[in-house]
Design a protein around this motif. Sequence first.
Motif, PDB file in Angstrom:
ATOM      1  N   VAL A 101     -11.758  -4.335  16.251  1.00 31.35           N
ATOM      2  CA  VAL A 101     -11.858  -3.575  14.952  1.00 31.35           C
ATOM      3  C   VAL A 101     -11.757  -4.457  13.714  1.00 31.35           C
ATOM      4  N   ARG A 102     -12.448  -3.770  12.756  1.00 37.05           N
ATOM      5  CA  ARG A 102     -12.255  -4.628  11.361  1.00 37.05           C
ATOM      6  C   ARG A 102     -11.446  -3.729  10.531  1.00 37.05           C
ATOM      7  N   GLY A 103     -10.315  -4.308   9.752  1.00 36.13           N
ATOM      8  CA  GLY A 103      -9.607  -3.707   8.660  1.00 36.13           C
ATOM      9  C   GLY A 103      -8.278  -3.255   9.280  1.00 36.13           C
ATOM     10  N   THR A 104      -7.681  -2.512   8.359  1.00 37.96           N
ATOM     11  CA  THR A 104      -6.307  -2.208   8.786  1.00 37.96           C
ATOM     12  C   THR A 104      -5.640  -1.058   7.749  1.00 37.96           C
ATOM     13  N   ASN A 105      -4.726  -0.283   8.268  1.00 39.27           N
ATOM     14  CA  ASN A 105      -4.193   1.164   7.794  1.00 39.27           C
ATOM     15  C   ASN A 105      -2.964   0.733   7.107  1.00 39.27           C
ATOM     16  N   LYS A 106      -2.796  -0.402   7.001  1.00 37.64           N
ATOM     17  CA  LYS A 106      -1.725  -0.998   6.331  1.00 37.64           C
ATOM     18  C   LYS A 106      -1.717  -1.348   4.977  1.00 37.64           C
ATOM     19  N   ILE A 107      -1.260  -0.949   4.077  1.00 36.08           N
ATOM     20  CA  ILE A 107      -1.409  -1.143   2.383  1.00 36.08           C
ATOM     21  C   ILE A 107      -0.782  -2.554   2.004  1.00 36.08           C
ATOM     22  N   PHE A 108      -1.649  -3.373   1.199  1.00 35.51           N
ATOM     23  CA  PHE A 108      -1.264  -4.501   0.728  1.00 35.51           C
ATOM     24  C   PHE A 108      -0.322  -4.103  -0.461  1.00 35.51           C
ATOM     25  N   ALA A 109       0.998  -4.038  -0.533  1.00 34.34           N
ATOM     26  CA  ALA A 109       1.736  -3.834  -1.438  1.00 34.34           C
ATOM     27  C   ALA A 109       3.366  -4.083  -1.174  1.00 34.34           C
ATOM     28  N   PRO A 110       4.142  -4.042  -2.159  1.00 39.51           N
ATOM     29  CA  PRO A 110       5.503  -4.258  -1.726  1.00 39.51           C
ATOM     30  C   PRO A 110       5.918  -2.868  -0.933  1.00 39.51           C
ATOM     31  N   GLU A 111       7.092  -3.320  -0.273  1.00 39.51           N
ATOM     32  CA  GLU A 111       7.508  -2.148   0.704  1.00 39.51           C
ATOM     33  C   GLU A 111       7.830  -0.870   0.090  1.00 39.51           C
ATOM     34  N   ASP A 112       8.242  -0.865  -1.176  1.00 40.44           N
ATOM     35  CA  ASP A 112       8.797   0.287  -1.899  1.00 40.44           C
ATOM     36  C   ASP A 112       7.349   1.051  -2.591  1.00 40.44           C
ATOM     37  N   TYR A 113       6.225   0.506  -2.526  1.00 36.12           N
ATOM     38  CA  TYR A 113       5.048   0.882  -3.293  1.00 36.12           C
ATOM     39  C   TYR A 113       4.448   2.320  -2.469  1.00 36.12           C
ATOM     40  N   ARG A 114       4.295   3.100  -3.363  1.00 34.06           N
ATOM     41  CA  ARG A 114       3.761   4.623  -2.955  1.00 34.06           C
ATOM     42  C   ARG A 114       2.563   5.019  -3.737  1.00 34.06           C
ATOM     43  N   PRO A 115       1.211   5.236  -2.886  1.00 36.43           N
ATOM     44  CA  PRO A 115       0.062   5.451  -3.595  1.00 36.43           C
ATOM     45  C   PRO A 115       0.225   6.896  -4.334  1.00 36.43           C
ATOM     46  N   GLN A 116      -0.428   7.049  -5.286  1.00 43.52           N
ATOM     47  CA  GLN A 116      -0.487   7.970  -6.224  1.00 43.52           C
ATOM     48  C   GLN A 116      -1.289   9.138  -5.499  1.00 43.52           C
ATOM     49  N   PRO A 117      -0.677  10.600  -5.815  1.00 43.42           N
ATOM     50  CA  PRO A 117      -1.493  11.667  -5.163  1.00 43.42           C
ATOM     51  C   PRO A 117      -2.928  11.788  -5.845  1.00 43.42           C
ATOM     52  N   GLY A 118      -3.798  12.112  -5.242  1.00 46.18           N
ATOM     53  CA  GLY A 118      -5.076  11.992  -5.841  1.00 46.18           C
ATOM     54  C   GLY A 118      -6.107  11.863  -4.608  1.00 46.18           C
ATOM     55  N   LYS A 119      -7.312  12.216  -4.854  1.00 46.99           N
ATOM     56  CA  LYS A 119      -8.369  11.954  -4.005  1.00 46.99           C
ATOM     57  C   LYS A 119      -8.925  10.537  -3.833  1.00 46.99           C
ATOM     58  N   HIS A 120      -8.826  10.332  -2.634  1.00 48.58           N
ATOM     59  CA  HIS A 120      -9.229   8.749  -2.244  1.00 48.58           C
ATOM     60  C   HIS A 120     -10.688   8.604  -2.273  1.00 48.58           C
TER      61      HIS A 120
END
Length: 306
Positions: A185-204
């Motif tokens: 498999v290529r890729g990952t579902n782990k976001i590269f960011a500090p542990e406390d980082y939360r994506p903003q609500p919105g359409k990806h």
Amino acid sequence: MDRSFIRYFCFLCMLVCGSLASARTGRALIVAIGEYPADSGWERIHGDNDGTMMAELLERNHYGQIIRLRNEKATKQAVGQALEQLCESTESGDYVFLHFSCHGQQMMDLNGDEEDGLDEALVPYDALFWYLPGRYEGENHLCDDELGVWIDRLRCKAGRKGQVFVLLDACHSGTANRYASDVYVRGTNKIFAPEDYRPQPGKHLERSMKLKPDGNRAPAMVLSACEAGETNYEYYSRKSRCHYGKLTYVFVWLVEQGGGAFSAEAWREAVNETMQRLPSGRFLKSQHPYVECSDAEESFIVSVFH
């Protein structure tokens, strides 16, 4: 009519056609990574097989400049240097082809231009899987904003009579873990960011290069292996006994069958239809290519001479 005149006329036609063809050069960068450092956190894939297949295809289609970066040669710095080299050598009317076969990852948006707070990034050889404060904070990831700048520069250099064709056989929403010994498999579902980082609500949105038509720039097209939320599984060819990126394998097959010139949407449809016909193992879930382009009606052509 005098035969000598006919021969002279044919000779002139050959000269004209030859001069027109020689005015265009095919230039390419192939980034193909299969083996990452053992301590990088990235699993083994077979992007290096893709690189060989793609280089042979472009050579057969008359590309005169092909820069290949394979495995340990494909560092972030080396990719930047190769893109700079392409920008410096590209002239008006040239065809530019960029091919990336590697892992991909979502990472925190650094400039606030993404609705969901996430950038898409390609993973060069020296990019780590984890965000490590003070040690590694993503400087070796190649995010979509950076790639977009390079594409814009190449479009300017190639001019309206050229083109920029980008193929991305990576993914940003896979697991990066193998389910079985023969499944990659290529890729990952782990976001590269500090542990406390939360994506903003919105359409990806899958990688957005914000490509726009421009009368003075070359048309550009970016074809990716799968849509947002899908997984990019590699394909095993029993004929060659090798794993390949599914997008690369299908793309090469289509061109070799004579399908080297389509609009962006027609490319997507042709690749998708062929993908769905490939034999699928128990882990090969459905994936669908994603495309964006600057000029919807433009034909994007692989062969330099046509």
